[in-house]
Design an enzyme around this catalytic site. Structure first.
Site, PDB file in Angstrom:
ATOM      1  N   ASP A 181      -7.024   1.902  12.121  1.00 37.23           N
ATOM      2  CA  ASP A 181      -8.206   1.104  11.775  1.00 37.23           C
ATOM      3  C   ASP A 181      -9.178   0.981  12.942  1.00 37.23           C
ATOM      4  O   ASP A 181     -10.378   0.789  12.732  1.00 37.23           O
ATOM      5  CB  ASP A 181      -7.780  -0.273  11.275  1.00 37.23           C
ATOM      6  CG  ASP A 181      -7.163  -0.136   9.890  1.00 37.23           C
ATOM      7  OD1 ASP A 181      -5.956   0.181   9.814  1.00 37.23           O
ATOM      8  OD2 ASP A 181      -7.892  -0.278   8.899  1.00 37.23           O
ATOM      9  N   GLN A 241       0.833  -1.209   0.000  1.00 37.88           N
ATOM     10  CA  GLN A 241       0.000   0.000   0.000  1.00 37.88           C
ATOM     11  C   GLN A 241       0.870   1.262   0.000  1.00 37.88           C
ATOM     12  O   GLN A 241       0.456   2.315  -0.468  1.00 37.88           O
ATOM     13  CB  GLN A 241      -0.926   0.022   1.231  1.00 37.88           C
ATOM     14  CG  GLN A 241      -2.073  -0.951   1.166  1.00 37.88           C
ATOM     15  CD  GLN A 241      -1.753  -2.282   1.808  1.00 37.88           C
ATOM     16  OE1 GLN A 241      -0.597  -2.704   1.866  1.00 37.88           O
ATOM     17  NE2 GLN A 241      -2.772  -2.966   2.300  1.00 37.88           N
ATOM     18  N   ASN A 299      -3.381  -0.574  13.461  1.00 42.96           N
ATOM     19  CA  ASN A 299      -3.110  -0.027  12.124  1.00 42.96           C
ATOM     20  C   ASN A 299      -2.322  -1.081  11.362  1.00 42.96           C
ATOM     21  O   ASN A 299      -1.974  -2.146  11.899  1.00 42.96           O
ATOM     22  CB  ASN A 299      -2.356   1.307  12.220  1.00 42.96           C
ATOM     23  CG  ASN A 299      -2.289   2.010  10.876  1.00 42.96           C
ATOM     24  OD1 ASN A 299      -3.304   2.175  10.197  1.00 42.96           O
ATOM     25  ND2 ASN A 299      -1.101   2.396  10.444  1.00 42.96           N
TER      26      ASN A 299
HETATM   27  O1  MRU Z   1      -5.462  -3.390   4.727  1.00 43.91           O
HETATM   28  P1  MRU Z   1      -5.727  -1.935   4.427  1.00 43.91           P
HETATM   29  O2  MRU Z   1      -5.002  -1.450   3.217  1.00 43.91           O
HETATM   30  O3  MRU Z   1      -7.186  -1.615   4.412  1.00 43.91           O
HETATM   31  O4  MRU Z   1      -5.082  -1.184   5.678  1.00 43.91           O
HETATM   32  C1  MRU Z   1      -5.215   0.202   5.747  1.00 43.91           C
HETATM   33  C2  MRU Z   1      -4.514   0.799   6.908  1.00 43.91           C
HETATM   34  O5  MRU Z   1      -4.002   0.126   7.772  1.00 43.91           O
HETATM   35  C3  MRU Z   1      -4.564   2.284   7.014  1.00 43.91           C
HETATM   36  O6  MRU Z   1      -3.397   2.781   7.603  1.00 43.91           O
HETATM   37  C4  MRU Z   1      -5.753   2.673   7.896  1.00 43.91           C
HETATM   38  O7  MRU Z   1      -6.921   2.061   7.435  1.00 43.91           O
HETATM   39  C5  MRU Z   1      -5.956   4.128   7.918  1.00 43.91           C
HETATM   40  S1  MRU Z   1      -6.584   4.723   6.365  1.00 43.91           S
HETATM   41  C6  MRU Z   1      -6.862   6.377   6.495  1.00 43.91           C
END
Ligand code: MRU
Length: 343
Positions: free
Chosen positions: A235, A194, A245
Site C-alpha cells: 500500500d 480479502q 501492506n
Molecule cells: O484494505 P485493502 O483490502 O484495500 O488492503 C489491500 C492490501 O493490503 C493489498 O495487499 C495492497 O493494496 C496491494 S493491492 C495490489
C-alpha cells in the site's frame, strides 16, 4: 482463461465498480455518479486494493467536475470535493498520487481529466503485466528449482485490487501461464477476508490450484517447508524499503526470514513514496472495532472487550528479499532501495 474482471471502469456518465463486499457469492456492479458515493465505496471497501483505489480516485476527479457542473459548484468547491476523494483512506499512497496527477488537468476540462484517468488505468495494467514477467523470471532463476513453485500470498492483489491483471497475483498468474506453479497458499486475511473471498475467487476463476489457510497458519506453513516463496502487494513503500501492506504481512515476512524463504513485494512505482523516509512515518488506517468483535454481523466477543483493528502493518525493508516493480527487481535486504531503478 476467464474474461478479465474490471474492478474500476468509466462507463459514459460515471464509474462502475464491482462491489467487492458481495464477492464471492454475488457479482454485483455499482454505478457511482457523485463524490459522496465514491468516498463511501472506498471506505466500505466496495473498491479496495492500492492500485484500484488509485484508479477509482483518478476517475473521482472527473466525478467531482461533473457533479460540480450539475450543482453549480465553484472551482474551490470542486477542489474540496477532489480532496475528500484523496483523503478517503490514509495508507495507500496510490490514491493520493493518482488523484493529484489527474487533478492537475482540471483547468483543461473534462476531456483532459478523463484522458488522464484512462492513462492511469492503462499504465497500471501495463505495469502489472511487466511485474508479472519480472517477478516470475526472478523467482525461477533465484530459487533454481526445476519443478513448479509453491507460493504463499496474503490479502488480495489480483485484478480486483488493481486496474487489471494484478501485482503479486500477477506474478502468480504469470507462473501459472508458464506451467511453473504448483499451488498457492492464500491467507484468509482477517478480519475482512480479502484472501478467502477475493483471492480464492480469482484463483478459482483461473483454475489455479490453491489452499485457503487461516492467517495463523502462515508462519507454520513457511517453517515446515511447504512454500518456495511468499509474494505480497503493498500500500505504501517508504524510501528505505519499509513497506505497509495488509495486517498480517509482517508475520509472513518474519517467518520467511527465519526459514530462508524469499519474501517478495510486488508493487507499481505509484506505490513507492520517496517523500516518506521510513515505515514509522506511514499512517496506518485504524478501522472500526466491530470488524474484529463481530462475525458476519453477530457479536462474538464479550460485551466488555475492545477491538484493535489496524488495517495494515509495516514490514521492515531488511525482511524484504526483493521488490518487483514494472522496471525490474530490486534486492532490498541486500541494500537496493526503492529509489534505485533496476536495469
Ligand atoms: O484494505 P485493502 O483490502 O484495500 O488492503 C489491500 C492490501 O493490503 C493489498 O495487499 C495492497 O493494496 C496491494 S493491492 C495490489
Amino acid at each position: 482463461m476467464s474474461k478479465e474482471v474490471r474492478a474500476v471502469d468509466w462507463t459514459g456518465s460515471g464509474l462502475t465498480l464491482i462491489d467487492q463486499t458481495q464477492l464471492p457469492h454475488r457479482t454485483v456492479t455499482m454505478h457511482v455518479q457523485d463524490v459522496d458515493a465514491l468516498v463511501d465505496a472506498i471506505q466500505r471497501l466496495v473498491v479496495r486494493g492500492a492500485p484500484a483505489i488509485g484508479a477509482a480516485g483518478a476517475y473521482g476527479v472527473a466525478l467531482a467536475l461533473l457533479q460540480g457542473r450539475r450543482e453549480g459548484w465553484s472551482d474551490d468547491e470542486i477542489r474540496a470535493a477532489v480532496a475528500r476523494v484523496r483523503d478517503a483512506r490514509p495508507t495507500a499512497v496510490n490514491l493520493m498520487v493518482c488523484v493529484d496527477r489527474v487533478a492537475h488537468r482540471l483547468p483543461e476540462g473534462l476531456d483532459a481529466v478523463l484522458a488522464e484517468a484512462a492513462a492511469v488505468q492503462r499504465e497500471d495494467i501495463e505495469a502489472n503485466h511487466a511485474m508479472g514477467r519480472h517477478g516470475a523470471d526472478w523467482l525461477l532463476e533465484r530459487t533454481g528449482l526445476d519443478r513448479p513453485l509453491r507460493i504463499l500470498t496474503h490479502c488480495n492483489t489480483g485484478a480486483l485490487a488493481t486496474a487489471g491483471w494484478g501485482t503479486a497475483l500477477g506474478v502468480i498468474r504469470e507462473l501459472h501461464a508458464r506451467g511453473r506453479l504448483e499451488v498457492v497458499y492464500a491467507d484468509e486475511t482477517r478480519p475482512l477476508l480479502q484472501g478467502s473471498r477475493l483471492t480464492a475467487w480469482e484463483l478459482a476463476q483461473e483454475g489455479i490450484p490453491h489452499y485457503i489457510q487461516v492467517d495463523g497458519a502462515a508462519a507454520g506453513t513457511v517453517l515446515r517447508g511447504h512454500v518456495d516463496a511468499a509474494i505480497v502487494g503493498a500500500d505504501r513503500i517508504a524510501a528505505n524499503g519499509d513497506t505497509a501492506n495488509k495486517v498480517g504481512t509482517v508475520g509472513v515476512a518474519l517467518a520467511c526470514a527465519d526459514a530462508g524463504v524469499p519474501f517478495l513485494v510486488a508493487a507499481p512505482t505509484t506505490t513507492v513514496d520517496l517523500a516518506t523516509a521510513t515505515g514509522d512515518d506511514i499512517t496506518i488506517e485504524l478501522r472500526a472495532e466491530d470488524e474484529v468483535l463481530e462475525w458476519a454481523g453477530v457479536r462474538t466477543a464479550p460485551a466488555a472487550s475492545r477491538g484493535h483493528n489496524p488495517a495494515f502493518d509495516v514490514t521492515p525493508g531488511r525482511l524484504i528479499t526483493a521488490l518487483v516493480t514494472e522496471h525490474g527487481v530490486l534486492e532490498v535486504s541486500a541494500g537496493q532501495l526503492p529509489g534505485d531503478r533496476a536495469a
